[in-house]
Design a protein around this motif. Structure first.
Motif, mmCIF file in Angstrom:
data_model
loop_
_atom_site.group_PDB
_atom_site.id
_atom_site.type_symbol
_atom_site.label_atom_id
_atom_site.label_comp_id
_atom_site.label_asym_id
_atom_site.label_seq_id
_atom_site.Cartn_x
_atom_site.Cartn_y
_atom_site.Cartn_z
ATOM 1 N N LEU A 130 0.825 -1.211 0.000
ATOM 2 C CA LEU A 130 0.000 0.000 0.000
ATOM 3 C C LEU A 130 0.860 1.262 0.000
ATOM 4 C CD1 LEU A 130 -2.804 1.376 0.273
ATOM 5 C CD2 LEU A 130 -2.507 1.213 2.752
ATOM 6 N N LEU A 131 1.921 1.264 0.794
ATOM 7 C CA LEU A 131 2.762 2.459 0.915
ATOM 8 C C LEU A 131 3.625 2.712 -0.320
ATOM 9 C CD1 LEU A 131 4.075 2.304 4.603
ATOM 10 C CD2 LEU A 131 2.471 3.959 3.637
ATOM 11 N N MET A 132 3.865 1.664 -1.108
ATOM 12 C CA MET A 132 4.856 1.795 -2.173
ATOM 13 C C MET A 132 4.560 2.910 -3.180
ATOM 14 S SD MET A 132 7.745 1.020 -2.977
ATOM 15 C CE MET A 132 7.776 0.060 -1.479
ATOM 16 N N PRO A 133 3.306 3.089 -3.657
ATOM 17 C CA PRO A 133 3.074 4.202 -4.583
ATOM 18 C C PRO A 133 3.424 5.562 -3.985
ATOM 19 C CG PRO A 133 1.225 2.677 -4.628
ATOM 20 C CD PRO A 133 2.092 2.260 -3.480
ATOM 21 N N MET A 134 3.156 5.759 -2.681
ATOM 22 C CA MET A 134 3.515 7.027 -2.034
ATOM 23 C C MET A 134 5.031 7.124 -1.824
ATOM 24 S SD MET A 134 0.314 5.999 -0.990
ATOM 25 C CE MET A 134 0.198 5.437 0.723
ATOM 26 N N ALA A 135 5.646 5.997 -1.443
ATOM 27 C CA ALA A 135 7.087 5.994 -1.164
ATOM 28 C C ALA A 135 7.907 6.256 -2.425
ATOM 29 C CB ALA A 135 7.508 4.663 -0.536
ATOM 30 N N LYS A 136 7.360 5.886 -3.584
ATOM 31 C CA LYS A 136 8.046 6.174 -4.841
ATOM 32 C C LYS A 136 7.710 7.578 -5.339
ATOM 33 C CE LYS A 136 8.807 6.233 -9.408
ATOM 34 N NZ LYS A 136 8.281 7.134 -10.446
ATOM 35 N N SER A 137 6.423 7.963 -5.251
ATOM 36 C CA SER A 137 5.979 9.194 -5.898
ATOM 37 C C SER A 137 6.169 10.448 -5.058
ATOM 38 C CB SER A 137 4.504 9.076 -6.289
ATOM 39 O OG SER A 137 4.330 8.061 -7.241
ATOM 40 N N TYR A 138 5.953 10.368 -3.735
ATOM 41 C CA TYR A 138 6.092 11.581 -2.927
ATOM 42 C C TYR A 138 7.514 12.134 -3.003
ATOM 43 C CZ TYR A 138 5.875 15.023 0.781
ATOM 44 O OH TYR A 138 5.959 16.204 1.476
ATOM 45 N N PRO A 139 8.558 11.334 -2.777
ATOM 46 C CA PRO A 139 9.911 11.893 -2.906
ATOM 47 C C PRO A 139 10.193 12.425 -4.305
ATOM 48 C CG PRO A 139 9.963 9.767 -1.800
ATOM 49 C CD PRO A 139 8.586 9.928 -2.344
ATOM 50 N N SER A 140 9.640 11.761 -5.320
ATOM 51 C CA SER A 140 9.901 12.166 -6.703
ATOM 52 C C SER A 140 9.202 13.478 -7.050
ATOM 53 C CB SER A 140 9.452 11.059 -7.663
ATOM 54 O OG SER A 140 10.123 9.855 -7.395
ATOM 55 N N GLU A 141 7.885 13.513 -6.865
ATOM 56 C CA GLU A 141 7.116 14.712 -7.222
ATOM 57 C C GLU A 141 7.464 15.899 -6.318
ATOM 58 O OE1 GLU A 141 5.339 15.337 -9.716
ATOM 59 O OE2 GLU A 141 4.693 13.433 -10.575
ATOM 60 N N MET A 142 7.489 15.660 -5.015
ATOM 61 C CA MET A 142 7.792 16.755 -4.099
ATOM 62 C C MET A 142 9.275 17.094 -4.104
ATOM 63 S SD MET A 142 4.927 17.776 -3.162
ATOM 64 C CE MET A 142 5.493 18.988 -1.956
ATOM 65 N N GLY A 143 10.095 16.113 -4.457
ATOM 66 C CA GLY A 143 11.526 16.385 -4.589
ATOM 67 C C GLY A 143 11.808 17.385 -5.697
ATOM 68 N N VAL A 144 11.061 17.273 -6.814
ATOM 69 C CA VAL A 144 11.198 18.253 -7.903
ATOM 70 C C VAL A 144 10.865 19.646 -7.387
ATOM 71 C CG1 VAL A 144 10.259 18.988 -10.130
ATOM 72 C CG2 VAL A 144 10.754 16.569 -9.732
ATOM 73 N N GLN A 145 9.780 19.744 -6.632
ATOM 74 C CA GLN A 145 9.404 21.050 -6.067
ATOM 75 C C GLN A 145 10.445 21.542 -5.066
ATOM 76 O OE1 GLN A 145 5.345 21.591 -4.753
ATOM 77 N NE2 GLN A 145 4.610 19.947 -6.079
ATOM 78 N N SER A 146 10.975 20.621 -4.288
ATOM 79 C CA SER A 146 11.967 20.997 -3.281
ATOM 80 C C SER A 146 13.239 21.545 -3.925
ATOM 81 C CB SER A 146 12.297 19.786 -2.401
ATOM 82 O OG SER A 146 13.224 20.123 -1.398
ATOM 83 N N VAL A 147 13.720 20.857 -4.975
ATOM 84 C CA VAL A 147 14.931 21.338 -5.651
ATOM 85 C C VAL A 147 14.657 22.668 -6.352
ATOM 86 C CG1 VAL A 147 16.751 20.807 -7.317
ATOM 87 C CG2 VAL A 147 15.801 18.983 -5.903
ATOM 88 N N SER A 148 13.438 22.849 -6.854
ATOM 89 C CA SER A 148 13.075 24.145 -7.425
ATOM 90 C C SER A 148 13.218 25.251 -6.379
ATOM 91 C CB SER A 148 11.637 24.095 -7.956
ATOM 92 O OG SER A 148 11.245 25.344 -8.474
ATOM 93 N N GLN A 149 12.814 24.964 -5.158
ATOM 94 C CA GLN A 149 12.966 25.950 -4.080
ATOM 95 C C GLN A 149 14.435 26.128 -3.680
ATOM 96 O OE1 GLN A 149 10.131 27.892 -2.463
ATOM 97 N NE2 GLN A 149 9.839 27.332 -4.607
#
Length: 611
Positions: free
Chosen positions: A401-420
């Motif tokens: 159950l956690l795997m889609p979030m564990a893969k996608s949250y760091p990826s999608e939010m990581g892009v936003q984080s590096v943008s900041q």
């Protein structure tokens, strides 16, 4: 005369940089997830906290000496394909040898297969350190994944022939899935395997986007390749898995041709290849396991691979955050807002400006929250592998159950984080003089690797939330409720515990609104905003991780009487938790409104509308 900005720039380019926090990693491993508890299982019983830390120290030494110093150099000197040969930066060969010599490529493999039998919790942390140092040297994780497929499903002969050299770093491993017409839709794979009298197969077809698919830093490239045996059933049920080496064991060429090399936005150090097999009708493949089981084999390994992609994203974002943090501490600009008129006073470091502080707290909240979620997943992976009975089943369900979030949250939010991170640097962030412009390019691939965000979202809402009568979300909500109960015992954490309780209720309300579509068989409507549901769930589970960290930090403050840096560390954890709940968690309000909205705007209708 040299202006102050130029002086600052020159000094900053050469300053020593921290690309991850060892203290934070130790906190998560030993205080939050209590890694040593895994040694109660027989499989991990040869280890203790000291051996775990020795492995992490070995990885850090390699990262510090062979990887991080060459971050820019490897980015600027991309792999080249000339006369059928791919050349990569010479440091990559040194790195692969060092990783093999240290036993880190096979760190998670069993003693029987030449590994160190370390938990995934530690192995994935090693990957985090390495990718934070230089994600352009993303070679060993690919080899480890390919070798693991062979040890899991291959014959003893295949294991003996290929795995030792792969774990030694002298042979590269790849995952060769994608084809020009078959990206996420693997049922459309057409690469064909023709049975031969000796039990081998002749392989014909093409593969694209094969990371590390050819290079001169190893003596051989071992492809774990999906193909369809001649006459096999259509769709995913007809796909098989093969070992297809660049060179056969006797050294002869195996008719795997490097047709082209993709010039990517980022991750320049790793060649992404277009490969052609069987141009001269002489490409030999060796079946792994049973015919027509290729996709199930791949999917059994997918959780590990997706943790790896999530870790890569978290690592890149972490490196960018630490670069931005250091810059903000040293870059003077203007004065505090309440002191703007005091022009004779010195400029203040930009970290003192509220908006810069907000950007930094966002980066810290995303990166450390994402890492915590990934380590949660890694620990569950370990338990799902070595426990028995109900404990094993529940760990696997929770992990799934956690795997889609564990893969996608760091990826999608990581892009936003590096943008900041880029934004924190201002104009300098957009230049090659600092690392964040490269890291911004590098991280963008992670929402695409190992199943795009849209695929992860459909997996979560379409399968994981409803499998086994919704048992997996029940288990997750029970785990979150345990953390809520712990946090509720502390007066200053109780408001956040109550807020997370409300978020669980909001998530349940969304599911109640969506389920009738699934029950009526209108799957397209049910899944039309699945990506927004994935985003909502990602925020909720990372909020859980932050509350979990805050509970541990609060306990340490009350029982250990920390001073100095330790006091600041624990207080910083609680402060960042508060930031996440006040700035990120409210985003679920808008997501929930949209998910419950009855207006349909993205499903194709009979009337063609302009886009």
């Amino acid at each position: 005369m040299v202006c102050m900005h130029t002086t600052f720039l020159n000094r900053s380019v050469h300053m020593a940089t921290t690309y991850f926090s060892k203290r934070n990693l130790q906190f998560l491993l030993h205080e939050v997830f209590r890694a040593e508890e895994l040694t109660q299982y027989e499989y991990f019983s040869a280890h203790d906290r000291e051996t775990f830390n020795l492995a992490l120290d070995s990885a850090t030494y390699i990262a510090d000496t062979l990887m991080h110093p060459y971050l820019k150099e490897i980015d600027k000197n991309q792999p080249e394909l000339k006369n059928g040969q791919v050349t990569v930066h010479p440091k990559i060969k040194e790195y692969l040898k060092a990783m093999g010599d240290a036993g880190l490529i096979g760190a998670g493999f069993s003693f029987e297969h030449g590994g160190q039998q370390l938990p995934e919790l530690i192995s994935s942390s090693i990957g985090f350190i390495l990718m934070a140092a230089n994600n352009g040297m993303m070679y060993t994780g690919l080899t480890s994944g390919a070798a693991h497929l062979i040890t899991s499903f291959g014959s003893p002969a295949l294991q003996a022939a290929y795995v030792p050299n792969m774990l030694a770093g002298t042979w590269q491993g790849t995952m060769a899935l994608t084809e020009p017409q078959a990206g996420s839709s693997l049922s459309d794979v057409v690469t064909t395997a023709y049975p031969q009298p000796d039990g081998t197969f002749k392989i014909k077809g093409q593969k694209v986007f094969i990371s590390a698919g050819d290079h001169d830093a190893t003596d051989n490239i071992i492809h774990l390749m999906l193909a369809r045996i001649e006459g096999a059933p259509k769709g995913t049920k007809g796909i098989s898995l093969f070992v297809v080496p660049k060179y056969r064991l006797d050294g002869t060429d195996n008719d795997v041709t490097s047709t082209g090399i993709y010039h990517k936005m980022g991750q320049h150090g790793v060649p992404a290849m277009h490969l052609t097999m069987g141009e001269h009708d002489d490409c030999v493949g060796y079946l792994v396991g049973e015919p027509h089981h290729g996709l199930p084999y791949m999917f059994q390994m997918m959780n590990e691979a997706r943790i790896g992609v999530g870790m890569t994203a978290a690592a890149i974002a972490t490196a960018a955050y630490h670069a931005a943090l250091q810059y903000a501490r040293e870059r003077p600009q203007s004065r505090r807002l309440n002191e703007k008129s005091q022009l004779d006073s010195p400029q203040t470091p930009i970290i003192n400006h509220p908006d810069v502080r907000r950007m930094l707290l966002f980066q810290k909240a995303v990166t450390e929250g994402a890492l915590s979620l990934l380590l949660e997943a890694a620990r569950l992976y370990d338990i799902s592998q070595v426990a028995e009975g109900e404990e094993k089943e529940n760990a696997f369900l929770l992990l799934d159950l956690l795997m889609p979030m564990a893969k996608s949250y760091p990826s999608e939010m990581g892009v936003q984080s590096v943008s900041q991170s880029v934004q924190t640097f201002g104009g300098y962030g957009y230049t090659e003089d600092f690392p964040v412009e490269q890291l911004y390019r590098d991280i963008r691939i992670t929402p695409i690797y190992e199943g795009t965000t849209g695929i992860q979202a459909q997996d979560l809402l379409g399968r994981k939330m409803t499998m086994k009568g919704g048992k997996a979300p029940q288990l997750l909500f029970a785990e979150i409720s345990k953390t809520i109960a712990e946090a509720g015992t502390f007066d200053d954490l109780k408001p956040y515990a109550d807020q997370l309780t409300a978020e669980l209720k909001r998530t349940q309300d969304v599911m109640i609104a969506l389920m009738p579509h699934a029950q009526q068989g209108n799957i397209e409507r049910y899944l039309s905003d699945a990506t927004l549901f994935l985003e909502l769930m990602g925020i909720v589970v990372v909020a859980w991780q932050w509350l979990k960290q805050a509970v541990v930090a609060k306990q340490a403050l009350l029982t250990q009487n920390p001073q100095g840096d330790e006091l600041a560390f624990y207080e910083g954890k609680i402060h960042t938790m508060k930031f996440f709940f006040h700035y990120e968690v409210p985003k679920t309000l808008g997501l929930a409104v949209r998910l419950k909205d009855t207006e349909v705007l993205t499903i194709v209708s009979e009337k063609e509308l302009a886009l």
